[in-house]
Design an enzyme around this catalytic site. Structure first.
Site, PDB file in Angstrom:
ATOM      1  CG  ASN A   1       2.533   0.554  -4.086  1.00 20.14           C
ATOM      2  OD1 ASN A   1       1.765   1.373  -4.816  1.00 20.14           O
ATOM      3  ND2 ASN A   1       3.200   0.867  -2.964  1.00 20.14           N
TER       4      ASN A   1
ATOM      5  CG  ASP B   1       4.397  -3.027   4.346  1.00 18.45           C
ATOM      6  OD1 ASP B   1       3.774  -2.169   4.687  1.00 18.45           O
ATOM      7  OD2 ASP B   1       3.570  -3.960   3.395  1.00 18.45           O
TER       8      ASP B   1
ATOM      9  CE  LYS C   1      21.927   0.873 -15.997  1.00 13.71           C
ATOM     10  NZ  LYS C   1      21.657   0.979 -17.214  1.00 13.71           N
TER      11      LYS C   1
ATOM     12  CG  PHE D   1      -7.888   3.332   2.650  1.00 19.22           C
ATOM     13  CD1 PHE D   1      -8.529   3.006   1.481  1.00 19.22           C
ATOM     14  CD2 PHE D   1      -8.227   4.502   3.162  1.00 19.22           C
ATOM     15  CE1 PHE D   1      -9.479   3.710   0.897  1.00 19.22           C
ATOM     16  CE2 PHE D   1      -9.182   5.280   2.860  1.00 19.22           C
ATOM     17  CZ  PHE D   1      -9.895   5.002   1.593  1.00 19.22           C
TER      18      PHE D   1
ATOM     19  CE  LYS E   1      -3.364  -0.948   7.650  1.00 20.86           C
ATOM     20  NZ  LYS E   1      -3.155  -0.865   6.098  1.00 20.86           N
TER      21      LYS E   1
ATOM     22  CE  LYS F   1      -0.820  -1.636  11.227  1.00 18.54           C
ATOM     23  NZ  LYS F   1       0.422  -1.621  11.144  1.00 18.54           N
TER      24      LYS F   1
END
Length: 397
Positions: free
Chosen positions: A211, A280, A290, A325, A339, A343
């Protein structure tokens, strides 16, 4: 960051003395009151007038360059006792030996002896001089007395040799001063565990899923915690960022590695902050070779990664504070509150990718701090400022 702080630079004779002009200038920009004293040999490399112009303060080179009628403000005493921090740089083998053995026969060695503030020593010399057992013994002796030694950098030295002995960059020296005195040590005695950056989920030896996280927010949190006296461990994915002073860095690549390192370290931490953008999902299978392209489409089967925040939250210890976060593109508060509850976190730092000034690659952030009782909207600020604000609120939990 150094507004109202009195910084004393002690410059001894060495080619690297020229770097101290940049250090003085950078400290002035941080609004520090900067004073300079020099050995006479230092004037062979840079003039006292240079520092006087940069700092707007008188520069002292001669111990006897004092007002004989002023017995209260004697510079060789008042400069050291009035400072919040002293940096001796470049610290030659000569000045290191003098300070280590209580010799006071020039302005620098005389000023350092009566000081009651933190004293930073930045050695700079030929690699063989630096490695000499006598110099190393003197450095260890200074450390035993409470002086902090800044490791010299390695590289090509002015004398033509290669090795350890370069004075660190002005930016590094200023960071050392900021680390020492910019913040109250209100996290002293606390262990802080932080993660940062992206993770990379391998598809084959060439390709991976990741990301846009830069790691800047997590590194800012680690820097702020260290500045405030905490013992900091930083578990980070692949990023191009320097390790903050005083931080123990652990490098990982995958979400599974991040999970293992965070869980392993979580039981000893007083504060845990999950600032990383952990994948995730990860490929079910990773090819050994490859994958060659071919006609038509291709699909990759993915599986869920372990939920680090939930695992740690469900095993939360007494008095342990867990901070998550939440980066969202819609329904910021609603999704972040879910969240917080699921959590078992104490606080969620929520920000939106859609908000200008927030996001992965920028140096600023706009954060909403969410607890069970309240929502606190922080304004646009640098990520380091945001990090300090987060710790301010953690201490209030």
């Amino acid at each position: 960051m150094l507004k109202g702080k009195n910084v004393l630079l002690c410059v001894s004779g060495g080619i690297a003395a020229y770097k101290m002009a940049d250090v003085a200038s950078m400290l002035v920009k941080q609004e520090a009151d900067v004073h300079v004293c020099m050995t006479k040999n230092a004037e062979k490399f840079i003039t006292a007038e240079t520092f006087s112009v940069l700092t707007k303060n008188k520069v002292y080179v001669d111990v006897f360059d004092e007002n004989p009628d002023d017995y209260v403000n004697v510079p060789h005493i008042s400069l050291g006792t009035g400072a919040d921090v002293i940096l001796v740089a470049p610290a030659s083998a000569d000045i290191i030996g003098k300070i280590a053995n209580g010799i006071a026969d020039d302005m620098v060695s005389t000023v350092v002896l009566p000081a009651r503030c933190p004293v930073l020593i930045a050695p700079s010399m030929n690699v063989y001089m630096y490695e000499n057992p006598i110099v190393q013994d003197n450095l260890r002796k200074l450390e035993s007395y409470g002086y902090r030694i800044i490791d010299p950098a390695s590289g090509h030295l002015a004398c033509g040799y290669d090795g350890k002995g370069k004075l660190p960059s002005p930016e590094t020296l200023v960071d050392e001063i900021i680390f020492e005195i910019a913040s109250e040590k209100d996290l002293k005695g606390k262990r802080v565990l932080i993660n940062a950056g992206p993770t990379c989920e391998a598809i084959d030896p060439v390709r991976y899923i990741t990301n846009h996280s830069s790691g800047k927010m997590g590194f800012a949190l680690a820097k702020a915690a260290s500045m405030r006296g905490a013992e900091v461990e930083l578990v980070t994915g692949p990023v191009s960022l320097d390790t903050p002073i005083g931080v123990n860095r652990v490098d990982i690549e995958s979400a599974q590695q991040m999970y293992e390192e965070m869980v392993k370290r979580s039981s000893d931490a007083d504060i845990i902050i999950m600032a990383a953008a952990v994948a995730d999902y990860t490929p079910v299978n990773t090819a050994d070779q490859k994958i060659k392209k071919h006609d038509g489409d291709m699909s990759i089967e993915l599986k869920r990664t372990n939920d680090i925040l939930k695992t740690i939250g469900c095993d939360k210890k007494k008095d342990q504070k867990i901070i998550g976060f939440s980066m969202e593109t819609e329904n910021l508060i609603e999704n972040s509150r879910k969240k917080l509850d699921s959590k078992n976190a104490d606080m969620i730092c929520a920000n939106s990718l859609r908000t200008p000034g927030a996001g992965y690659q920028v140096d600023t952030n706009i954060i909403t701090l969410i607890t069970k009782e309240e929502e606190i909207n922080l304004p646009l600020m640098s990520k380091l400022e945001a990090a300090h604000s987060i710790f301010n609120h953690i201490l209030e939990l």
